[in-house]
Design an enzyme around this catalytic site. Structure first.
Site, PDB file in Angstrom:
ATOM      1  CB  CYS A   2     -25.175  16.480   4.446  1.00 46.29           C
ATOM      2  SG  CYS A   2     -25.817  15.808   2.917  1.00 46.29           S
ATOM      3  NE  ARG A  27     -19.901  16.596   7.841  1.00 45.39           N
ATOM      4  CZ  ARG A  27     -20.070  15.619   8.718  1.00 45.39           C
ATOM      5  NH1 ARG A  27     -19.243  15.501   9.719  1.00 45.39           N
ATOM      6  NH2 ARG A  27     -21.060  14.777   8.615  1.00 45.39           N
ATOM      7  CD1 TRP A  73     -20.018  16.009  -1.017  1.00 47.22           C
ATOM      8  CD2 TRP A  73     -20.814  13.931  -1.055  1.00 47.22           C
ATOM      9  NE1 TRP A  73     -19.151  15.243  -1.740  1.00 47.22           N
ATOM     10  CE2 TRP A  73     -19.606  13.966  -1.788  1.00 47.22           C
ATOM     11  CE3 TRP A  73     -21.492  12.725  -0.958  1.00 47.22           C
ATOM     12  CZ2 TRP A  73     -19.081  12.847  -2.409  1.00 47.22           C
ATOM     13  CZ3 TRP A  73     -20.961  11.615  -1.578  1.00 47.22           C
ATOM     14  CH2 TRP A  73     -19.772  11.688  -2.285  1.00 47.22           C
ATOM     15  CG  ASN A  97     -25.490  13.940   7.493  1.00 47.18           C
ATOM     16  OD1 ASN A  97     -25.413  13.260   6.468  1.00 47.18           O
ATOM     17  ND2 ASN A  97     -24.499  14.040   8.352  1.00 47.18           N
ATOM     18  N   GLY A  98     -28.051  12.116   5.897  1.00 46.32           N
ATOM     19  CA  GLY A  98     -28.364  10.685   5.898  1.00 46.32           C
ATOM     20  C   GLY A  98     -29.152  10.323   4.657  1.00 46.32           C
ATOM     21  CD  GLU A 473      -5.997  -0.130  -4.092  1.00 43.76           C
ATOM     22  OE1 GLU A 473      -5.621   0.033  -5.276  1.00 43.76           O
ATOM     23  OE2 GLU A 473      -6.257   0.825  -3.339  1.00 43.76           O
ATOM     24  CE  LYS A 477      -4.263   3.012  -1.517  1.00 41.42           C
ATOM     25  NZ  LYS A 477      -5.449   3.235  -2.262  1.00 41.42           N
ATOM     26  CD  GLU A 480      -1.892   5.832  -3.260  1.00 42.44           C
ATOM     27  OE1 GLU A 480      -2.756   4.991  -3.047  1.00 42.44           O
ATOM     28  OE2 GLU A 480      -2.089   6.847  -3.943  1.00 42.44           O
ATOM     29  CG  HIS A 496       8.173 -17.361 -15.452  1.00 38.69           C
ATOM     30  ND1 HIS A 496       8.580 -18.419 -16.233  1.00 38.69           N
ATOM     31  CD2 HIS A 496       7.096 -17.803 -14.771  1.00 38.69           C
ATOM     32  CE1 HIS A 496       7.766 -19.443 -16.050  1.00 38.69           C
ATOM     33  NE2 HIS A 496       6.851 -19.093 -15.157  1.00 38.69           N
ATOM     34  CE  LYS A 594      -9.728  11.406  -2.835  1.00 42.43           C
ATOM     35  NZ  LYS A 594      -9.280  10.030  -2.597  1.00 42.43           N
TER      36      LYS A 594
HETATM   37  C1  F6R Z   1      -4.837   5.590  -5.278  1.00 40.52           C
HETATM   38  C2  F6R Z   1      -5.770   6.513  -5.881  1.00 40.52           C
HETATM   39  C3  F6R Z   1      -5.745   6.686  -7.343  1.00 40.52           C
HETATM   40  C4  F6R Z   1      -7.160   6.816  -7.904  1.00 40.52           C
HETATM   41  C5  F6R Z   1      -7.105   7.184  -9.407  1.00 40.52           C
HETATM   42  C6  F6R Z   1      -8.489   7.257 -10.018  1.00 40.52           C
HETATM   43  O1  F6R Z   1      -5.004   5.535  -3.883  1.00 40.52           O
HETATM   44  O2  F6R Z   1      -6.545   7.156  -5.196  1.00 40.52           O
HETATM   45  O3  F6R Z   1      -5.059   5.656  -7.973  1.00 40.52           O
HETATM   46  O4  F6R Z   1      -7.838   5.611  -7.709  1.00 40.52           O
HETATM   47  O5  F6R Z   1      -6.456   8.403  -9.574  1.00 40.52           O
HETATM   48  O6  F6R Z   1      -9.240   8.269  -9.443  1.00 40.52           O
HETATM   49  P1  F6R Z   1     -10.807   8.274  -9.599  1.00 40.52           P
HETATM   50  O7  F6R Z   1     -11.330   7.089  -8.870  1.00 40.52           O
HETATM   51  O8  F6R Z   1     -11.256   9.578  -8.990  1.00 40.52           O
HETATM   52  O9  F6R Z   1     -11.103   8.189 -11.062  1.00 40.52           O
END
Ligand code: F6R
Length: 599
Positions: A2, A27, A73, A97-98, A473, A477, A480, A496, A594
């Protein structure tokens, strides 16, 4: 998260509040509202969705000199107009906010005293409490001191009292709030961008301080003694302000993680094992769990699989959503399907939810965005409370997802009596310390590893068991955001086939945190080292040994429940520092979005 803004001075408060709210849009929010004083009345105007919706509802000829505003939010209750702030009860109007953890108890007390609630929020109780205390004490500052004694949780508050025409009051605990100052006018805000159009002079309100804000500002402690505050000058531009001084949103979000973990775990730890059980579904009716997600959410599922199988003694399978939706599903009424998603809108994950729903199978969503499609459609939802994530590459949401899964493993193991009460309490205690361990790892320097990596074309991650899940993971990271071709392998699989790719100077990042299989992975490290690989080892103090590696990150030896969250930090920061050296657009990697709302 928020956003709060407030104004008192000679300008039109409505314009200042709208400017402030727009500057806080980064935000993330789902609704917005303002309250302003006009003709000796307080007007409250709210709208769900974007700030333009709020603007459309406001009378352009209206003028006011005092007001508070909020972008919401959602955390408690749906993201709609009724639940959005400001909230008003009796003589008090507030923005918050909180999270107020004990709001249910407080609400019951107020209902008994005759207060009527309109919203599903935790915040509305604050307006009610202020009004009730004011009817007894008739002094706003004293009332705020009393209010603080009643609230458990985090808060930044902007408060207007009907009886005090030209003042705003503010108080905070564990949620940010600043006070903007200028000649003959003052502001409050969650963050500097909200006031930057009007002033770059500000005061930081500290935890537990109370501010009385008029044309000038007074800050008090709990005894209502005046606290002398330094007026700071913000030197940067709006973009710098939005990132809170960090170079990228990703770095800001990495640094937010200690705070995020406090929010994620708070409802489960509040009253020890009782609240852990209360806030989790009843797992006793299931004999199998399927976990579904995409990308990092799938990787979180793999961490969950390791922990839940080991401590809950129940078979768990993790699936990539885009595969699961088209494969034969072996599930029945004794299966729980868990869907993990930050956005709650990922098309493939949503399709899986709908498919298993049609089969009559129980579903649980682990989601960040309140009121998202997954949250609405699943039988049950657990919110991870990570706050809005702006960087495309997830960091804090992934960490909060694995935290929930780890709490789930503890819950199942404890309720099945596989974990004793004393052990479970010890583990609960360790979650309280987790934010500090995360901070320690954030403060380490990963630049040397990044320097060894940034000019290479490829990189391998290896690990076994939960370390393999974490490797996947870490590898995602890196690829990407830095565009280095990177693969994660179960350490025992290397010979293998993949070991043929290891040559002089090939980078290998090895994760060895599980003591039980450490020797096996160390054997694999030696195999690649002898073929010329440059090894970066992430390990614990207990395992740290004298075998030959090039770079080493040593984390404390922790229990299995919190160790994965601490181990994730170096993986995030190695990727970040490497991408930075390569000059990549870290927050917006090419070709990525995103929220992936298409198949
Ligand atoms: C990697 C990343 C993506 C998401 C994936 C799922 O850093 O952000 O691999 O994890 O697109 O997205 P959500 O979690 O929104 O379903």
């Amino acid at each position: 998260m928020c956003g709060i803004v407030g104004y008192t001075g000679n300008r039109n408060a409505i314009t200042v509040l709208l400017d402030g709210l727009k500057a806080l849009e980064y935000r993330g929010y789902d609704s917005a509202g303002i309250a302003y004083r006009t003709c000796n009345r307080i007007e409250v105007v709210k709208a769900s969705g974007k700030i333009v919706n709020l603007e459309k509802k406001l009378n352009p000829n209206m003028h006011s000199n005092v007001g508070i505003g909020h972008t919401r939010w959602a955390t408690h209750g749906k993201p709609n107009e009724v639940n959005s702030h400001p909230h008003r009860m009796g003589k008090f109007t507030i923005v918050h906010n909180g999270i107020i953890e004990n709001y249910e108890v407080l609400k019951k007390l107020l209902v008994k005293s005759g207060y009527k609630f309109k919203t599903e929020t935790d915040s509305e109780v604050i307006a009610g409490l202020l009004d009730k205390l004011y009817s007894e004490k008739n002094d706003v500052l004293k009332v705020i001191v009393e209010l603080k004694k009643l609230l458990i949780g985090s808060y930044a508050l902007g408060i207007i009292c009907d009886d005090i025409p030209d003042k705003i009051y503010a108080v905070r605990k564990d949620s940010p709030l600043i006070i903007g100052v200028n000649d003959d006018e003052s502001f409050i805000a969650s963050d500097v961008p909200a006031i930057l159009k009007y002033t770059n002079k500000y005061i930081i309100l500290n935890d537990n301080e109370i501010a009385e804000i008029g044309r000038s500002v007074n800050v008090y402690n709990d005894n209502l003694d005046i606290v002398n505050k330094e007026v700071l000058t913000f030197e940067g531009n709006l973009e710098v302000a939005e990132k809170n001084g960090y170079e990228h949103f990703m770095l800001k979000e990495i640094h937010e993680q200690p705070e995020v973990i406090k929010n994620t775990t708070a409802p489960f730890l509040k009253f020890g094992l009782e609240s852990l059980t209360e806030n989790m579904p009843d797992f006793s009716k299931y004999d199998k769990i399927d976990i579904i997600g995409c990308g990092s959410a799938y990787h979180a599922g793999l961490v969950g699989k390791c922990l839940i199988e080991k401590y809950g003694n129940i078979p768990v399978n993790a699936f990539v959503a885009s595969e699961y939706r088209y494969q034969k599903i072996f599930a029945d009424e004794k299966t729980l399907v868990i869907l993990i998603s930050q956005s709650g809108e990922t098309a493939d994950t949503l399709a899986c939810l709908r498919k298993v729903h049609d089969m009559g199978i129980n579903t649980l969503a682990i989601v960040n965005v309140v009121g998202s499609s997954l949250a609405r459609e699943a039988d049950k939802v657990i919110y991870i409370k990570a706050g809005p994530e702006i960087s495309v590459a997830t960091t804090k949401a992934y960490l909060a997802q694995i935290t929930i899964l780890s709490l789930m493993a503890l819950n199942i193991g404890y309720n099945k009596k596989l974990i004793s009460e004393s052990k479970a309490l010890e583990i609960i205690d360790s979650y309280e310390k987790l934010p500090n361990f995360i901070s320690e790892m954030i403060d380490k320097d990963y630049k040397d590893i990044a320097k060894s990596l940034y000019d290479k074309d490829n990189c391998f991650y290896i690990g076994r068991g939960i370390d393999y899940a974490l490797s996947m993971e870490g590898s995602l990271k890196l690829k990407e955001i830095s565009y280095i071709v990177s693969c994660a392998y179960a350490a025992g699989e290397l010979k293998h086939g993949t070991i043929s790719l290891i040559e002089d100077g090939t980078n290998v990042i090895a994760i060895v945190t599980d003591k039980n299989i450490a020797d096996k992975t160390i054997g694999n490290i030696k195999e690649v080292k002898s073929r010329g690989a440059v090894i970066s080892l992430i390990t614990t103090e207990q395992i740290d040994d004298n075998f030959d590696v090039d770079y080493k990150v040593v984390m404390p030896t922790l229990n299995d429940f919190i160790s994965p969250m601490v181990c994730a930090i170096p993986l995030q920061l190695i990727s970040y520092e490497t991408a930075k050296l390569r000059g990549c657009d870290i927050d917006k990697p090419k070709n990525l979005a995103k929220s992936v709302t298409v198949e």
